[in-house]
Write an enzyme that holds these catalytic residues in place. Structure first.
Site, PDB file in Angstrom:
ATOM      1  N   GLY A  16       0.819  -1.220   0.000  1.00 52.25           N
ATOM      2  CA  GLY A  16       0.000   0.000   0.000  1.00 52.25           C
ATOM      3  C   GLY A  16       0.848   1.262   0.000  1.00 52.25           C
ATOM      4  N   ASP A  35      -5.482   2.658   6.950  1.00 54.75           N
ATOM      5  CA  ASP A  35      -5.093   1.405   7.605  1.00 54.75           C
ATOM      6  C   ASP A  35      -5.850   1.318   8.930  1.00 54.75           C
ATOM      7  OD1 ASP A  35      -2.373  -0.525   7.050  1.00 54.75           O
ATOM      8  OD2 ASP A  35      -3.275  -0.682   9.040  1.00 54.75           O
ATOM      9  N   ARG A  84       2.185 -13.503   2.788  1.00 51.31           N
ATOM     10  CA  ARG A  84       2.673 -14.869   3.051  1.00 51.31           C
ATOM     11  C   ARG A  84       4.004 -14.870   3.776  1.00 51.31           C
ATOM     12  NH1 ARG A  84       3.446 -18.114  -2.393  1.00 51.31           N
ATOM     13  NH2 ARG A  84       3.799 -16.209  -3.585  1.00 51.31           N
ATOM     14  N   ARG A  90      -0.426 -18.708  -1.362  1.00 55.43           N
ATOM     15  CA  ARG A  90      -1.347 -17.567  -1.268  1.00 55.43           C
ATOM     16  C   ARG A  90      -2.686 -18.033  -0.707  1.00 55.43           C
ATOM     17  NH1 ARG A  90       1.321 -16.885  -6.264  1.00 55.43           N
ATOM     18  NH2 ARG A  90       2.582 -14.989  -6.361  1.00 55.43           N
ATOM     19  N   ASN A  97      -7.858 -13.018   5.034  1.00 55.45           N
ATOM     20  CA  ASN A  97      -7.957 -11.907   4.091  1.00 55.45           C
ATOM     21  C   ASN A  97      -9.369 -11.726   3.532  1.00 55.45           C
ATOM     22  OD1 ASN A  97      -5.352 -11.305   4.602  1.00 55.45           O
ATOM     23  ND2 ASN A  97      -4.528 -11.884   2.609  1.00 55.45           N
ATOM     24  N   ARG A 153       7.114 -10.060 -14.445  1.00 54.55           N
ATOM     25  CA  ARG A 153       8.179 -10.982 -14.011  1.00 54.55           C
ATOM     26  C   ARG A 153       8.698 -11.779 -15.204  1.00 54.55           C
ATOM     27  NH1 ARG A 153       5.104 -12.493  -8.379  1.00 54.55           N
ATOM     28  NH2 ARG A 153       6.201 -10.926  -7.131  1.00 54.55           N
ATOM     29  N   HIS A 177      -3.790 -16.198 -10.080  1.00 55.71           N
ATOM     30  CA  HIS A 177      -2.504 -15.734  -9.558  1.00 55.71           C
ATOM     31  C   HIS A 177      -2.035 -16.755  -8.529  1.00 55.71           C
ATOM     32  CE1 HIS A 177       0.596 -12.971  -8.550  1.00 55.71           C
ATOM     33  NE2 HIS A 177       0.129 -12.657  -7.370  1.00 55.71           N
TER      34      HIS A 177
HETATM   35  N1  APR Z   1      -8.322  -2.425   7.139  1.00 59.35           N
HETATM   36  C1  APR Z   1      -7.268  -1.691   6.728  1.00 59.35           C
HETATM   37  N2  APR Z   1      -6.005  -2.159   6.751  1.00 59.35           N
HETATM   38  C2  APR Z   1      -5.795  -3.384   7.213  1.00 59.35           C
HETATM   39  C3  APR Z   1      -6.843  -4.207   7.663  1.00 59.35           C
HETATM   40  C4  APR Z   1      -8.160  -3.669   7.619  1.00 59.35           C
HETATM   41  N3  APR Z   1      -9.213  -4.372   8.014  1.00 59.35           N
HETATM   42  N4  APR Z   1      -6.319  -5.377   8.067  1.00 59.35           N
HETATM   43  C5  APR Z   1      -4.995  -5.310   7.870  1.00 59.35           C
HETATM   44  N5  APR Z   1      -4.674  -4.104   7.362  1.00 59.35           N
HETATM   45  C6  APR Z   1      -3.369  -3.575   7.023  1.00 59.35           C
HETATM   46  C7  APR Z   1      -2.282  -3.938   8.028  1.00 59.35           C
HETATM   47  O1  APR Z   1      -2.379  -3.153   9.200  1.00 59.35           O
HETATM   48  C8  APR Z   1      -1.021  -3.673   7.232  1.00 59.35           C
HETATM   49  O2  APR Z   1      -0.544  -2.344   7.405  1.00 59.35           O
HETATM   50  O3  APR Z   1      -2.890  -4.110   5.800  1.00 59.35           O
HETATM   51  C9  APR Z   1      -1.489  -3.852   5.766  1.00 59.35           C
HETATM   52  C10 APR Z   1      -0.807  -5.001   5.069  1.00 59.35           C
HETATM   53  O4  APR Z   1       0.516  -4.664   4.939  1.00 59.35           O
HETATM   54  P1  APR Z   1       1.722  -5.708   5.016  1.00 59.35           P
HETATM   55  O5  APR Z   1       1.547  -6.573   6.203  1.00 59.35           O
HETATM   56  O6  APR Z   1       2.979  -4.941   4.842  1.00 59.35           O
HETATM   57  O7  APR Z   1       1.460  -6.644   3.727  1.00 59.35           O
HETATM   58  P2  APR Z   1       1.812  -6.294   2.200  1.00 59.35           P
HETATM   59  O8  APR Z   1       3.144  -6.844   1.885  1.00 59.35           O
HETATM   60  O9  APR Z   1       1.537  -4.872   1.939  1.00 59.35           O
HETATM   61  O10 APR Z   1       0.757  -7.221   1.448  1.00 59.35           O
HETATM   62  C11 APR Z   1      -0.618  -6.906   1.488  1.00 59.35           C
HETATM   63  O11 APR Z   1      -1.022  -7.679  -0.756  1.00 59.35           O
HETATM   64  O12 APR Z   1       0.383  -8.756  -2.254  1.00 59.35           O
HETATM   65  C12 APR Z   1      -0.642  -8.909  -1.319  1.00 59.35           C
HETATM   66  O13 APR Z   1      -0.303 -11.150  -0.435  1.00 59.35           O
HETATM   67  C13 APR Z   1      -0.213  -9.777  -0.148  1.00 59.35           C
HETATM   68  O14 APR Z   1      -2.389 -10.049   0.818  1.00 59.35           O
HETATM   69  C14 APR Z   1      -1.174  -9.339   0.918  1.00 59.35           C
HETATM   70  C15 APR Z   1      -1.409  -7.862   0.600  1.00 59.35           C
END
Ligand code: APR
Length: 314
Positions: A16, A35, A84, A90, A97, A153, A177
């Site tokens: 994000g 978030d 993951r 996934r 999720n 990729r 995917h």
């Molecule tokens: N509402 C808003 N944000 C949320 C919620 C929610 N209900 N639940 C979780 N989050 C936020 C988390 O707080 C975190 O900041 O989503 C963010 C996810 O970030 P990361 O843990 O860094 O994960 P990221 O690598 O960004 O991947 C996010 O994208 O590529 C896909 O498989 C990956 O499903 C994953 C997603």
């Protein structure tokens, strides 16, 4: 009066926050980063905004925990969820999720009933299905990012194998995917030439395998998370094609109603992305083997969607 487009990115994690970075630096519109964790989107939003005088972009960037701030977004990119860890597929992310994507979609729809939704959270094809069902939006306004990443990729691996510019490569990947994605060498070209004409079978097979495992390769390096530069850049390229009505043909998770012989399912197919979102799914002729690969992929996505339905999420 002209006004700037507004793009909301839900999830201020790796994907994000990096998406917000690409969006702002390309001046695609004002960016709202949301978030659930207090302080994180605000901190990252402010930090990114403070880069604007240096980089010279005028996109406004804010971070928030309040969906009220997302009101009237034109595009919403959903990256919320857990990523993951090594050894996980996934699909292991499914129940967590799916609940997150459901909750996020409800909030998004409340404040931006006319937006276009691009889902990035995994397992992608099932998560887009959840977003479509919960939003009740028409199919052209809900899509998933996967194919742009998978084909990026594949393009990189082709460019490295041939030692040519990535700019002249067009790789083509169909399907879900996941492990069942279907890279299509026949339709992958370098300067318009199919790679099957200029590469031997073994080299192509290696590229296909590496593309299928492209995400896992990075998870194994990172250990605590998954890829984020290329996934976020891919999602932003889809947003750009819609916001600028570019009508690019991009592989993305689109809702099928008979195309490729499949229905009521999201799966990766080439689609024209323009001012009206997914404007058309482009159908290409497939060999028996390719069709078999795509059917396998479709069945595995259907199975995930069935599990989401069993859980009562949609
Ligand atoms: N509402 C808003 N944000 C949320 C919620 C929610 N209900 N639940 C979780 N989050 C936020 C988390 O707080 C975190 O900041 O989503 C963010 C996810 O970030 P990361 O843990 O860094 O994960 P990221 O690598 O960004 O991947 C996010 O994208 O590529 C896909 O498989 C990956 O499903 C994953 C997603």
């Amino acid at each position: 009066m002209f006004k700037r487009d507004k793009i909301t990115v839900v999830g201020a994690g790796f994907v994000g926050a990096t998406a917000a970075h690409w969006l702002a630096s390309k001046e695609l519109g004002d960016v709202v980063l949301v978030d659930i964790v207090e302080g994180v989107p605000q901190g990252k939003g402010l930090d990114l905004a403070q880069a604007s005088p240096v980089e010279g972009f005028d996109s406004r960037v804010i971070g928030t925990n309040n969906y009220e701030d997302t009101r009237d977004s034109d595009i919403v990119i959903i990256t919320a969820g857990i990523p993951r860890k090594p050894g996980m597929s996934r699909d292991d992310l499914l129940s967590t999720n799916a609940k997150i994507v459901k909750g996020v979609t409800e909030q998004i729809v409340k404040y931006s009933p006319n937006c276009y939704i691009i889902v990035v959270s995994n397992p992608l094809d099932a998560m887009v299905y959840v977003a479509k069902e919960i939003s009740g939006f028409p199919k052209n306004r809900v899509m998933g990012m996967a194919g742009v990443l998978d084909s990026a990729r594949m393009s990189l691996f082709i460019s490295q194998a041939l030692n040519v510019s990535v700019e002249d490569i067009n790789a083509f990947v169909l399907g879900g995917h996941g492990d069942t994605m279907v890279p299509l060498p026949r339709y992958s070209t370098v300067g318009g030439i199919p790679i099957t004409e200029i590469m031997d079978k073994d080299s192509i097979e290696k590229i296909v395998e590496r593309t299928r495992n492209g995400g896992a390769e990075i998870v194994n390096y990172l250990k605590t998370g998954s890829a984020f530069f290329a996934p976020s850049s891919s999602a932003v390229s889809m947003a750009e094609s819609i916001l600028k009505d570019k009508k690019r043909i991009l592989p993305c998770a689109a809702y099928l109603e008979g195309e490729y012989g499949f229905s009521d399912c999201y799966i990766g197919v080439p689609a024209i992305l323009g001012g009206n979102g997914v404007e058309r799914v482009v159908e290409v002729k497939l060999t028996e083997d390719e069709k078999k690969g795509l059917t396998k992929s479709y069945n595995s996505v259907k199975e995930l969607v069935a599990r989401v339905k069993e859980m009562g999420i949609v």
